[in-house]
Every structure is written in C-alpha cells, then in structure tokens.
Scaffold this motif. Structure first.
Motif, PDB file in Angstrom:
ATOM      1  N   ASP A  29       0.805  -1.217   0.000  1.00 48.31           N
ATOM      2  CA  ASP A  29       0.000   0.000   0.000  1.00 48.31           C
ATOM      3  C   ASP A  29       0.843   1.274   0.000  1.00 48.31           C
ATOM      4  OD1 ASP A  29      -2.499   1.232  -0.076  1.00 48.31           O
ATOM      5  OD2 ASP A  29      -2.557   1.485   2.094  1.00 48.31           O
ATOM      6  N   LEU A  30       1.866   1.317   0.836  1.00 47.98           N
ATOM      7  CA  LEU A  30       2.650   2.539   0.994  1.00 47.98           C
ATOM      8  C   LEU A  30       4.024   2.487   0.339  1.00 47.98           C
ATOM      9  CD1 LEU A  30       1.835   3.466   4.718  1.00 47.98           C
ATOM     10  CD2 LEU A  30       0.734   4.287   2.636  1.00 47.98           C
ATOM     11  N   VAL A  31       4.352   1.395  -0.318  1.00 47.30           N
ATOM     12  CA  VAL A  31       5.701   1.272  -0.891  1.00 47.30           C
ATOM     13  C   VAL A  31       5.712   1.313  -2.420  1.00 47.30           C
ATOM     14  CG1 VAL A  31       6.487  -0.048   1.105  1.00 47.30           C
ATOM     15  CG2 VAL A  31       5.688  -1.267  -0.924  1.00 47.30           C
ATOM     16  N   ALA A 157      -1.401  -4.416   9.867  1.00 46.38           N
ATOM     17  CA  ALA A 157      -0.076  -4.984  10.105  1.00 46.38           C
ATOM     18  C   ALA A 157       0.728  -5.071   8.821  1.00 46.38           C
ATOM     19  CB  ALA A 157      -0.210  -6.367  10.737  1.00 46.38           C
ATOM     20  N   GLY A 158       0.063  -5.394   7.708  1.00 48.92           N
ATOM     21  CA  GLY A 158       0.752  -5.474   6.429  1.00 48.92           C
ATOM     22  C   GLY A 158       1.296  -4.125   6.000  1.00 48.92           C
ATOM     23  N   THR A 159       0.522  -3.062   6.215  1.00 53.50           N
ATOM     24  CA  THR A 159       0.982  -1.722   5.864  1.00 53.50           C
ATOM     25  C   THR A 159       2.232  -1.354   6.652  1.00 53.50           C
ATOM     26  OG1 THR A 159      -1.291  -1.054   5.367  1.00 53.50           O
ATOM     27  CG2 THR A 159       0.303   0.700   5.727  1.00 53.50           C
ATOM     28  N   GLY A 162       5.258  -3.573   5.484  1.00 54.68           N
ATOM     29  CA  GLY A 162       5.859  -3.183   4.222  1.00 54.68           C
ATOM     30  C   GLY A 162       6.838  -2.034   4.387  1.00 54.68           C
ATOM     31  N   THR A 163       6.402  -0.974   5.062  1.00 57.85           N
ATOM     32  CA  THR A 163       7.279   0.186   5.240  1.00 57.85           C
ATOM     33  C   THR A 163       8.455  -0.137   6.163  1.00 57.85           C
ATOM     34  OG1 THR A 163       5.779   0.961   6.987  1.00 57.85           O
ATOM     35  CG2 THR A 163       5.459   1.856   4.789  1.00 57.85           C
ATOM     36  N   ALA A 164       8.201  -0.902   7.224  1.00 55.24           N
ATOM     37  CA  ALA A 164       9.275  -1.252   8.151  1.00 55.24           C
ATOM     38  C   ALA A 164      10.327  -2.131   7.477  1.00 55.24           C
ATOM     39  CB  ALA A 164       8.704  -1.961   9.382  1.00 55.24           C
ATOM     40  N   MET A 165       9.877  -3.068   6.627  1.00 55.27           N
ATOM     41  CA  MET A 165      10.819  -3.941   5.938  1.00 55.27           C
ATOM     42  C   MET A 165      11.700  -3.157   4.965  1.00 55.27           C
ATOM     43  SD  MET A 165      10.949  -7.083   6.833  1.00 55.27           S
ATOM     44  CE  MET A 165      11.791  -7.699   5.376  1.00 55.27           C
ATOM     45  N   ARG A 170      16.963  -1.680   3.927  1.00 59.38           N
ATOM     46  CA  ARG A 170      17.848  -0.622   3.420  1.00 59.38           C
ATOM     47  C   ARG A 170      18.971  -0.349   4.411  1.00 59.38           C
ATOM     48  NH1 ARG A 170      16.046   5.618   1.976  1.00 59.38           N
ATOM     49  NH2 ARG A 170      18.025   6.254   1.029  1.00 59.38           N
ATOM     50  N   ALA A 171      18.652  -0.343   5.712  1.00 57.00           N
ATOM     51  CA  ALA A 171      19.682  -0.084   6.721  1.00 57.00           C
ATOM     52  C   ALA A 171      20.729  -1.193   6.749  1.00 57.00           C
ATOM     53  CB  ALA A 171      19.025   0.055   8.094  1.00 57.00           C
TER      54      ALA A 171
END
Length: 219
Positions: A29-31, A157-159, A162-165, A170-171
């Motif tokens: 959704d947000l990625v 939780a999926g939203t 996605g952003t947390a992953m 990336r880190a």
C-alpha cells in the motif's frame, strides 16, 4: 461462542487465509509509489497515477469475477486461488522490473496486479458468504466477526510491515532497490501460501441467493 466457532476447521482455515492474503495485500500500500520514484525515476505526479492504474485493474477484476460467478458458480470457488497466485506472479514481475527499469512496462504490470487483486477480493467475499452458514447454527455473526477482525488487523499490520521492511532492509544492505524488491518478494511468497491454503478450504457450491446478495452488497 468464539471458542466454539474456532473449533470449526474451515472457519479457522479461512481466518488464516484472510490474515495471510491481507498481509500480502497491505504490504504494497505505501511502498509502490516510492518504489516507482526511486527505481523508475518517476515524478510525484507520475508515481501517484500508478494508484489509479491499480484501482482500475481492481475494479475490472471485481466486475469480471462477479459476472463469471453469476453464470458459473464454480468461478467464485476457484477465483480466490487464481487471484492469489496471479498476484504473486505480478509481484514477481515487480521484483524483476528493478533490474530492467529502462524498458519494463510498469503500468501494465501494476494494472495486471490490480486485476488479480480484484479477482481475489470478490472471490474471497463470495467464499465467505458461503462459509458463514457452515457449522453450528446461530454463530454466523461470530464467524463474520472473526474474519472481519482478521482482515482489519492483517491489513494494518501489512501496511506497517511493508514500510518497516523497506527501512530495515535498506539499513542492513544500503541498497534501496534491494529493499523494495525484498518486500515485493515477501508479498509474492505470502500470496502463494494463501493460494495454496485456499485450496484446502472446503467451500460449498454457492447458491443463487448468495450470488444475488453479493451483487447487492457490491452495489
């Protein structure tokens, strides 16, 4: 009542199916738009338009499976499996697109994903409407509550996932392109698991009344 409902095999399986499939659906959704900007170099306006392309695909998929379900009732029983697996294929396409951004048909990929998502969504609703009366009588509301709660929690939780992953990958890797494709790969895997799980749910053949009710609900 909740304990009694959760003893029912198909109720449990469908709750797990809803949870896994909505985790996969919500993670994009947000990625999706930031991915288009970072990998394909799209402007904010161009990447935002991809959401409209996706939603157009979803609408066409919903209408298509609704029309097929009104003529061939078995279409609703198999649509959830097809929609999940087709969504996984389209997400795999997004993973591959990162290395071929200069010529990859991104809009067509996203339109196809929306089409698969729409088929999965309406087929899942149809399956839910036919499963709700299976099992102990007088527990239809509890079953709907369990599935509705699973959908809401998994979508949220999926939203977040996605952003947390994206940030976490990336880190660790210092590679933004790899971070986005990792999320899409996880989504594809979850959709495959959901599709395989859907094959184990013993959904009864839908009745004409259920299809008519589904049409009313959509309108």
């Amino acid at each position: 009542a909740l304990t009694a409902v959760m003893r029912e095999r198909d109720t449990r399986l469908f709750a797990v199916f809803v949870t896994i499939s909505m985790l996969a659906y919500g993670a994009q959704d947000l990625v999706l738009e930031p991915f288009a900007g970072a990998v394909f170099g799209m402007s904010v306006g161009e990447s935002t338009s991809l959401s409209a392309v996706h939603h157009q695909g979803v609408l066409v998929g919903m209408l298509a499976i609704g029309a097929l379900g009104s003529r061939w009732l078995s279409a609703l029983r198999h649509g959830a499996v097809f929609g999940c697996l087709a969504s996984a294929v389209c997400l795999a396409g997004l993973v591959a697109s990162a290395a071929r951004a200069e010529w990859w048909p991104l809009q067509l990929n996203i339109l196809s994903m929306g089409l698969a998502n729409g088929i999965f969504a309406v087929a899942a609703i149809g399956s839910m409407m036919n499963l709700v009366n299976q099992g102990a009588r007088g527990r239809q509301g509890v079953r709907m509550g369990v599935w509705g709660a699973a959908q809401a929690v998994a979508m949220g939780a999926g939203t977040i996932m996605g952003t947390a992953m994206v940030d976490l990958t990336r880190a660790l890797s210092h590679d933004l392109q790899f971070a986005y494709t990792t999320v899409f790969g996880i989504q594809a895997f979850l959709f495959i698991v959901a599709g395989l799980l859907a094959t184990r749910i013993q959904t009864p053949a839908p009745q004409r009344e259920s299809v008519a009710s589904l049409s009313v609900a959509k309108s």
